[in-house]
Write a protein that holds these residues in place. Structure first.
Motif, PDB file in Angstrom:
ATOM      1  N   VAL A  35       0.865  -1.181   0.000  1.00  0.00           N
ATOM      2  CA  VAL A  35       0.000   0.000   0.000  1.00  0.00           C
ATOM      3  C   VAL A  35       0.902   1.231   0.000  1.00  0.00           C
ATOM      4  CG1 VAL A  35      -1.762   1.286   1.275  1.00  0.00           C
ATOM      5  CG2 VAL A  35      -1.861  -1.206   1.204  1.00  0.00           C
ATOM      6  N   SER A  36       0.615   2.172  -0.907  1.00  0.00           N
ATOM      7  CA  SER A  36       1.433   3.384  -1.032  1.00  0.00           C
ATOM      8  C   SER A  36       1.341   4.230   0.231  1.00  0.00           C
ATOM      9  CB  SER A  36       0.993   4.202  -2.246  1.00  0.00           C
ATOM     10  OG  SER A  36      -0.303   4.725  -2.041  1.00  0.00           O
ATOM     11  N   GLU A  37       2.266   5.156   0.330  1.00  0.00           N
ATOM     12  CA  GLU A  37       2.349   6.036   1.504  1.00  0.00           C
ATOM     13  C   GLU A  37       1.018   6.720   1.810  1.00  0.00           C
ATOM     14  OE1 GLU A  37       4.443   7.305   4.716  1.00  0.00           O
ATOM     15  OE2 GLU A  37       5.332   6.127   3.101  1.00  0.00           O
ATOM     16  N   GLY A  38       0.343   7.242   0.806  1.00  0.00           N
ATOM     17  CA  GLY A  38      -0.933   7.932   1.027  1.00  0.00           C
ATOM     18  C   GLY A  38      -2.141   7.014   1.065  1.00  0.00           C
ATOM     19  N   GLY A  39      -1.923   5.716   0.817  1.00  0.00           N
ATOM     20  CA  GLY A  39      -3.017   4.754   0.856  1.00  0.00           C
ATOM     21  C   GLY A  39      -3.948   4.807  -0.341  1.00  0.00           C
ATOM     22  N   ARG A  40      -3.501   5.403  -1.437  1.00  0.00           N
ATOM     23  CA  ARG A  40      -4.367   5.523  -2.614  1.00  0.00           C
ATOM     24  C   ARG A  40      -4.043   4.529  -3.713  1.00  0.00           C
ATOM     25  NH1 ARG A  40      -7.741   9.632  -2.699  1.00  0.00           N
ATOM     26  NH2 ARG A  40      -7.787   9.768  -4.959  1.00  0.00           N
ATOM     27  N   ILE A  72      -8.644   3.817  -5.227  1.00  0.00           N
ATOM     28  CA  ILE A  72      -9.822   4.686  -5.297  1.00  0.00           C
ATOM     29  C   ILE A  72      -9.901   5.239  -6.719  1.00  0.00           C
ATOM     30  CG2 ILE A  72     -10.874   6.821  -4.428  1.00  0.00           C
ATOM     31  CD1 ILE A  72      -9.290   6.261  -1.801  1.00  0.00           C
ATOM     32  N   ILE A  73     -11.091   5.151  -7.310  1.00  0.00           N
ATOM     33  CA  ILE A  73     -11.327   5.708  -8.644  1.00  0.00           C
ATOM     34  C   ILE A  73     -12.574   6.583  -8.566  1.00  0.00           C
ATOM     35  CG2 ILE A  73     -11.899   5.216 -11.053  1.00  0.00           C
ATOM     36  CD1 ILE A  73     -10.358   2.582 -10.778  1.00  0.00           C
ATOM     37  N   ASP A  74     -12.435   7.836  -8.962  1.00  0.00           N
ATOM     38  CA  ASP A  74     -13.550   8.789  -8.931  1.00  0.00           C
ATOM     39  C   ASP A  74     -14.201   8.863  -7.548  1.00  0.00           C
ATOM     40  OD1 ASP A  74     -13.160   9.360 -11.651  1.00  0.00           O
ATOM     41  OD2 ASP A  74     -14.517   7.738 -12.270  1.00  0.00           O
ATOM     42  N   GLY A  75     -13.381   8.851  -6.511  1.00  0.00           N
ATOM     43  CA  GLY A  75     -13.871   8.975  -5.144  1.00  0.00           C
ATOM     44  C   GLY A  75     -14.483   7.717  -4.556  1.00  0.00           C
ATOM     45  N   ALA A  84      -7.008  -4.678  -5.878  1.00  0.00           N
ATOM     46  CA  ALA A  84      -7.599  -3.542  -5.162  1.00  0.00           C
ATOM     47  C   ALA A  84      -8.797  -4.008  -4.339  1.00  0.00           C
ATOM     48  CB  ALA A  84      -8.006  -2.455  -6.147  1.00  0.00           C
ATOM     49  N   TYR A  85      -9.600  -4.907  -4.912  1.00  0.00           N
ATOM     50  CA  TYR A  85     -10.753  -5.462  -4.192  1.00  0.00           C
ATOM     51  C   TYR A  85     -10.306  -6.132  -2.892  1.00  0.00           C
ATOM     52  CZ  TYR A  85     -14.729  -8.464  -3.088  1.00  0.00           C
ATOM     53  OH  TYR A  85     -15.761  -9.100  -2.427  1.00  0.00           O
ATOM     54  N   VAL A  86      -9.278  -6.959  -2.974  1.00  0.00           N
ATOM     55  CA  VAL A  86      -8.779  -7.669  -1.788  1.00  0.00           C
ATOM     56  C   VAL A  86      -8.275  -6.664  -0.755  1.00  0.00           C
ATOM     57  CG1 VAL A  86      -6.936  -9.193  -0.973  1.00  0.00           C
ATOM     58  CG2 VAL A  86      -8.321  -9.846  -2.950  1.00  0.00           C
ATOM     59  N   ASN A  87      -7.558  -5.635  -1.208  1.00  0.00           N
ATOM     60  CA  ASN A  87      -7.074  -4.621  -0.279  1.00  0.00           C
ATOM     61  C   ASN A  87      -8.236  -3.861   0.356  1.00  0.00           C
ATOM     62  OD1 ASN A  87      -4.581  -2.835   0.606  1.00  0.00           O
ATOM     63  ND2 ASN A  87      -6.255  -1.468   0.062  1.00  0.00           N
ATOM     64  N   ASP A 134      -4.424  -3.824  10.114  1.00  0.00           N
ATOM     65  CA  ASP A 134      -4.334  -2.975   8.928  1.00  0.00           C
ATOM     66  C   ASP A 134      -3.789  -3.774   7.753  1.00  0.00           C
ATOM     67  OD1 ASP A 134      -5.103  -0.744  10.479  1.00  0.00           O
ATOM     68  OD2 ASP A 134      -3.014  -0.388  11.077  1.00  0.00           O
ATOM     69  N   ILE A 135      -4.347  -3.543   6.580  1.00  0.00           N
ATOM     70  CA  ILE A 135      -3.844  -4.194   5.371  1.00  0.00           C
ATOM     71  C   ILE A 135      -2.702  -3.338   4.837  1.00  0.00           C
ATOM     72  CG2 ILE A 135      -4.371  -4.908   3.012  1.00  0.00           C
ATOM     73  CD1 ILE A 135      -7.237  -5.499   4.034  1.00  0.00           C
ATOM     74  N   ILE A 136      -1.522  -3.957   4.740  1.00  0.00           N
ATOM     75  CA  ILE A 136      -0.338  -3.228   4.295  1.00  0.00           C
ATOM     76  C   ILE A 136       0.096  -3.638   2.886  1.00  0.00           C
ATOM     77  CG2 ILE A 136       0.459  -2.841   6.655  1.00  0.00           C
ATOM     78  CD1 ILE A 136       2.587  -5.065   6.089  1.00  0.00           C
ATOM     79  N   GLY A 137      -0.566  -4.631   2.328  1.00  0.00           N
ATOM     80  CA  GLY A 137      -0.213  -5.087   0.996  1.00  0.00           C
ATOM     81  C   GLY A 137      -1.088  -6.238   0.550  1.00  0.00           C
ATOM     82  N   VAL A 138      -0.778  -6.751  -0.631  1.00  0.00           N
ATOM     83  CA  VAL A 138      -1.550  -7.845  -1.220  1.00  0.00           C
ATOM     84  C   VAL A 138      -0.577  -8.819  -1.882  1.00  0.00           C
ATOM     85  CG1 VAL A 138      -3.244  -8.439  -3.010  1.00  0.00           C
ATOM     86  CG2 VAL A 138      -3.596  -6.404  -1.591  1.00  0.00           C
ATOM     87  N   LEU A 139      -0.798 -10.104  -1.646  1.00  0.00           N
ATOM     88  CA  LEU A 139      -0.031 -11.173  -2.283  1.00  0.00           C
ATOM     89  C   LEU A 139      -0.928 -11.834  -3.319  1.00  0.00           C
ATOM     90  CD1 LEU A 139       2.411 -13.146  -2.424  1.00  0.00           C
ATOM     91  CD2 LEU A 139       1.280 -14.454  -0.602  1.00  0.00           C
ATOM     92  N   GLN A 140      -0.414 -11.963  -4.538  1.00  0.00           N
ATOM     93  CA  GLN A 140      -1.186 -12.572  -5.624  1.00  0.00           C
ATOM     94  C   GLN A 140      -0.370 -13.710  -6.233  1.00  0.00           C
ATOM     95  OE1 GLN A 140      -3.527 -10.083  -8.491  1.00  0.00           O
ATOM     96  NE2 GLN A 140      -1.858 -10.658  -9.837  1.00  0.00           N
TER      97      GLN A 140
END
Length: 189
Positions: A35-40, A72-75, A84-87, A134-140
């Motif tokens: 997850v990026s620094e800003g969480g986006r 996040i897309i369009d708010g 992104a769904y999993v996160n 907290d979710i800090i990342g995703v493994l695929q």
């Protein structure tokens, strides 16, 4: 678990998480997002694929040159991209065949397959949740294999990888804390 908790180099740790997850499940490919620094966004940290002979990120010295995945897309929360769904939901997703799955936008994997000649089939996507939840990342993981044939990820593999992902997230958090403390100590000196 012991190996994860003793590794303090973040790049080596992330690579170990992907390598061991792939080894346990027989997965042909694996990616790890942070997850990026800003969480986006989800930033690509590791991308391995045995069939293509590709190892990017981690200790390879080859950066993962793929665009970040928007959370996040369009708010609104991005629920179309599976990572992104999993996160965003914290749910694990296990898909037997991405070309037959509904509910997600798999145009990215399809473009990748078309460009490389690869065939993404089975997919297991798991959140990396730290000790605070907290979710800090995703493994695929992609394309579980047995006797050279691609198979779906079994529920046993899923349960095991969920447990490993939890341990991995705690190890990542600890490694980051150690790095930050070391940086603080160096700055203080």
């Amino acid at each position: 678990g012991t190996a994860l908790s003793s590794e303090t180099d973040i790049d080596a740790l992330l690579e170990m998480i992907v390598d061991e997850s792939r080894r346990f499940t027989g997965a042909d490919a694996g990616t790890l997002y942070s997850v990026s620094e800003g969480g986006r966004f989800l930033d690509w940290k590791i991308a391995h694929n045995d069939t293509l002979g590709s190892r990017m990120g981690g200790t390879s010295g080859v950066p993962v040159a793929l665009p970040p995945v928007p959370l996040i897309i369009d708010g609104q929360m991005n629920l179309q991209n599976v990572s992104a769904y999993v996160n965003n939901t914290g749910e694990t997703v296990n898909i037997p065949d991405v070309y037959k799955a509904e509910g997600f936008d798999f145009s990215g994997p399809r473009r990748y397959d078309e460009a490389t000649g690869y065939r993404s089939t089975s997919m297991l996507v798991v959140p990396l949740r730290n000790h605070e939840g907290d979710i800090i990342g995703v493994l695929q993981l992609l394309n579980a294999k047995q006797a050279g044939k691609v198979i779906p990820f079994s529920s046993d593999y899923e349960a095991f990888i969920v447990a490993l992902a939890s341990q991995a997230a705690v190890a990542i958090t600890n490694a980051r804390l150690i790095r930050d403390l070391s940086d603080l100590f160096d700055a203080f000196i």
